[in-house]
Scaffold this active site. Structure first.
Site, PDB file in Angstrom:
ATOM      1  N   GLU A  61       6.925  -2.101   6.712  1.00  0.00           N
ATOM      2  CA  GLU A  61       5.276  -1.602   6.106  1.00  0.00           C
ATOM      3  C   GLU A  61       4.486  -1.193   7.540  1.00  0.00           C
ATOM      4  OE1 GLU A  61       2.177  -4.913   4.606  1.00  0.00           O
ATOM      5  OE2 GLU A  61       3.266  -5.709   6.486  1.00  0.00           O
TER       6      GLU A  61
ATOM      7  N   HIS B  24       1.142  -6.489  -3.360  1.00  0.00           N
ATOM      8  CA  HIS B  24       0.474  -7.584  -3.620  1.00  0.00           C
ATOM      9  C   HIS B  24      -0.221  -7.969  -2.529  1.00  0.00           C
ATOM     10  CE1 HIS B  24       3.043  -7.722   0.601  1.00  0.00           C
ATOM     11  NE2 HIS B  24       2.813  -8.865   0.657  1.00  0.00           N
ATOM     12  N   ASP B  25      -0.719  -6.774  -2.115  1.00  0.00           N
ATOM     13  CA  ASP B  25      -1.971  -7.039  -0.921  1.00  0.00           C
ATOM     14  C   ASP B  25      -2.808  -6.378  -0.856  1.00  0.00           C
ATOM     15  OD1 ASP B  25       0.311  -6.904   2.044  1.00  0.00           O
ATOM     16  OD2 ASP B  25      -0.452  -8.401   1.072  1.00  0.00           O
TER      17      ASP B  25
ATOM     18  N   ASP C 182       8.018  -6.791   7.044  1.00  0.00           N
ATOM     19  CA  ASP C 182       6.501  -7.116   7.309  1.00  0.00           C
ATOM     20  C   ASP C 182       5.788  -6.851   8.885  1.00  0.00           C
ATOM     21  OD1 ASP C 182       4.631  -9.409   7.649  1.00  0.00           O
ATOM     22  OD2 ASP C 182       4.715  -8.316   5.769  1.00  0.00           O
TER      23      ASP C 182
ATOM     24  N   ASP D   9      12.615  -9.460   1.330  1.00  0.00           N
ATOM     25  CA  ASP D   9      11.456  -8.637   1.984  1.00  0.00           C
ATOM     26  C   ASP D   9      11.927  -9.621   3.615  1.00  0.00           C
ATOM     27  OD1 ASP D   9       8.365  -8.856   1.411  1.00  0.00           O
ATOM     28  OD2 ASP D   9       9.106  -8.922   3.201  1.00  0.00           O
TER      29      ASP D   9
HETATM   30  O1  TEU Z   1       0.598  -7.749   5.129  1.00  0.00           O
HETATM   31  C1  TEU Z   1       0.205  -6.869   6.658  1.00  0.00           C
HETATM   32  C2  TEU Z   1      -1.083  -6.281   6.445  1.00  0.00           C
HETATM   33  O2  TEU Z   1      -1.679  -5.774   6.632  1.00  0.00           O
HETATM   34  C3  TEU Z   1      -1.938  -6.739   4.707  1.00  0.00           C
HETATM   35  O3  TEU Z   1      -1.509  -8.376   5.136  1.00  0.00           O
HETATM   36  C4  TEU Z   1      -3.008  -6.605   4.868  1.00  0.00           C
HETATM   37  O4  TEU Z   1      -4.095  -6.380   6.784  1.00  0.00           O
HETATM   38  C5  TEU Z   1      -4.127  -7.728   4.856  1.00  0.00           C
HETATM   39  O5  TEU Z   1      -3.639  -7.383   3.030  1.00  0.00           O
HETATM   40  C6  TEU Z   1      -5.426  -7.686   4.601  1.00  0.00           C
HETATM   41  O6  TEU Z   1      -6.174  -7.728   3.166  1.00  0.00           O
HETATM   42  C7  TEU Z   1       2.095  -8.059   5.221  1.00  0.00           C
HETATM   43  C8  TEU Z   1       1.971  -8.823   3.770  1.00  0.00           C
HETATM   44  O7  TEU Z   1       2.160  -7.791   3.432  1.00  0.00           O
HETATM   45  C9  TEU Z   1       1.304  -9.901   4.122  1.00  0.00           C
HETATM   46  O8  TEU Z   1       1.373 -10.458   1.892  1.00  0.00           O
HETATM   47  C10 TEU Z   1       1.232 -10.885   4.944  1.00  0.00           C
HETATM   48  O9  TEU Z   1      -0.061 -11.487   4.618  1.00  0.00           O
HETATM   49  C11 TEU Z   1       0.948 -10.592   5.550  1.00  0.00           C
HETATM   50  O10 TEU Z   1       2.085  -9.260   6.058  1.00  0.00           O
HETATM   51  C12 TEU Z   1       1.567 -11.298   6.501  1.00  0.00           C
HETATM   52  O11 TEU Z   1       2.466 -11.911   7.017  1.00  0.00           O
END
Ligand code: TEU
Ligand code: CA
Length: 525
Positions: free
Chosen positions: A258, A319-320, A195, A99
């Protein structure tokens, strides 16, 4: 498939390092833990691992706040542990994707400590400073601007104030971060999942974002506005192409972006002449309703929007986002697995999906995730999908000898790896069967996807390459259906109980069941 780039026929396995395997009893997963479980991944049948951030970090956003792009956080281990892990990953014929978080650093990163130390510090312009904030909102709620008392200016943070955004319009920033990419590429890392790739450039006039007419009360504050001036800016594509060039210096390494954008804008990230990201992440199956009509439309629209020569990719979770088995139920999650592993291109599996892991309810006082803590009770929390991997039925399911940082959850204990291995009908057995079939049948990776149909709540399509032809049938309805088909034999099915059964003229598919049928006579319909 041999002459195809490795990542084109790969199934990638996303590891959330805090929750995969703990090796030193502190209740938090680590690199030596991952290394001890590589044989499990080989046995599962995946081709690469993507590891969420493992860099030194104060963990304000669990690693997505990086304080050193070229180190390993002691919580996860040492650089020696990393080198051994990479060696063992390659030793087993697997690939490793890291990542990479270029949009922002931790506020503890030496670059930011310097930048905020004074207005005329040489690194001041490495971040985004303004005398006055505009109306941009953080993804975690509230203003995206934080006032710095000492220097009397505001700095931009699209996420937490502990995650200040880098100024990618500054060539020095680009060079420094690209150098970090080369650090890992020299070590032999096979690619990066980048990311928030679509956020890296902001409007140079910092214009306010317009109101979002579709905003609904109860949504996060960011949803109040349309992300026009702080997301998906035209100049970002030049940057992505430059990042790609860095990877090209090292041969066949993959650049995954992403990107949460509607399909037409997502496709732009393949870049001019496909010189952008190899794989702009395709989150369509994370967001669409799980009905035959919606899936047919979603898959069809994505495939027809693909620029010629661009390579498709699919994923069900990360994971989001809430886990697939929690979004559509365990039963339908089996047909979701069959669908995923029947689609063309590169696939990603989120750890535990292959077991049927579900979200774990996390009490508000137990919440770790800043998204929950900053905007409690509106479903932004991501802890439920980040709980420890259950390896067996021992006290902490073999994840740790200590206290796990998040609870295992009874439903997940019940699908632990040990039991799943012994159960010929387990979700794990299904994933292993489908991954074996996909490895044996290149048509499922590179073949055409045709004859999409969604009548009567049953999603159907064919995969063919002139030599082999398969028909995929997924009954998303509540009733069994009798589906007309030409002659063939069931190659795989969700209940793993009808393999080899010959079909001709028609086949009965139970509610929520799915199957892949090998058609006799491979020519295209
Ligand atoms: O996530 C980007 C993103 O858009 C998601 O975070 C989404 O907005 C969020 O899940 C709202 O619930 C990336 C990573 O995958 C995430 O884990 C990080 O928190 C984020 O970027 C910041 O780096
Ligand atoms: Ca540990």
């Amino acid at each position: 498939m041999q002459d195809l780039s490795w990542w084109k026929h790969a199934v990638v396995y996303q590891i959330y390092p805090r929750s995969f395997q703990d090796s030193n009893g502190d209740g938090i997963g680590d690199l030596n833990g991952i290394r001890s479980r590589l044989d499990y991944l080989v046995g599962l049948g995946v081709d690469a691992v993507w590891i969420s951030p493992i860099y030194p970090s104060p963990m304000a956003d669990f690693g997505y706040d990086v304080a050193d792009y070229c180190g390993i956080d002691p919580m996860f281990g040492t650089m020696e542990d990393f080198d051994r892990l990479l060696e063992d990953v390659h030793g087993r014929g697997l690939r490793m994707i890291l990542d990479f978080v270029p949009n922002h650093t931790s506020d503890q990163h030496p670059w930011f400590i310097e930048s905020r130390s004074s207005r005329d510090n040489p690194k001041r312009d490495w971040y985004v400073w303004r005398d006055e904030p505009n109306n941009w909102q953080s993804h975690f709620g509230g203003s995206a601007w934080e006032f710095d008392e000492k220097t009397g200016q505001y700095y931009l943070h699209e996420f937490l104030k502990e995650q200040p955004d880098l100024n990618w319009r500054n060539p020095a920033v680009k060079e420094a971060v690209f150098e970090a990419l080369r650090f890992w590429l020299r070590k032999g890392v096979d690619g990066f999942r980048v990311d928030v790739m679509w956020l890296m450039i902001k409007d140079d006039r910092f214009r306010d974002n317009p109101p979002n007419p579709a905003y609904k009360v109860g949504q996060g504050s960011r949803e109040r506005l349309l992300p026009i001036y702080d997301a998906d800016r035209p100049e970002v594509h030049g940057l992505v192409a430059e990042m790609r060039d860095v990877l090209e210096e090292f041969g066949d390494r993959v650049l995954i972006g992403e990107i949460y954008l509607p399909v037409p804008r997502l496709m732009q990230y393949y870049g001019k002449e496909l010189r952008g990201a190899h794989l702009p992440f395709n989150f369509q199956l994370l967001q669409c309703a799980w009905t035959a009509d919606e899936l047919a439309r979603t898959i069809g629209d994505y495939m027809s929007a693909l620029p010629s020569g661009a390579w498709p990719n699919w994923v069900l979770g990360n994971h989001d986002k809430s886990r697939i088995a929690s979004r559509i139920g365990l039963k339908k999650a089996r047909s979701a697995a069959l669908l995923l592993l029947s689609l063309p291109g590169t696939l990603t599996i989120y750890y535990g999906e292959e077991l049927g892991m579900q979200d774990v309810l996390i009490r508000p006082d137990e919440a770790h995730d800043p998204a929950e803590r900053r905007q409690p009770g509106i479903g932004m929390g991501r802890d439920p999908e980040r709980t420890p991997m259950p390896w067996d039925n021992s006290r902490q399911c073999g994840f740790t000898e200590g206290m796990p940082w998040l609870p295992i959850g009874d439903a997940n204990r019940a699908v632990n790896v040990d039991w799943s291995r012994k159960d010929p009908g387990s979700m794990l057995a299904l994933y292993q069967r489908l991954l074996r079939l996909r490895r044996a049948e290149p048509v499922l990776v590179v073949g055409q996807l045709t004859e999409m149909d969604a009548s009567d709540g049953v999603l159907q399509f064919a995969r063919a390459d002139g030599k082999r032809r398969f028909r995929v049938i997924i009954n998303l309805g509540e009733e069994a259906r009798r589906i007309p088909v030409e002659a063939g034999a069931i190659a795989a099915c969700t209940d793993l109980d009808r393999e080899g059964e010959t079909v001709n003229e028609a086949v009965r598919v139970e509610a929520a069941d799915a199957m892949i049928i090998e058609m006799v006579g491979a020519t295209l319909a």
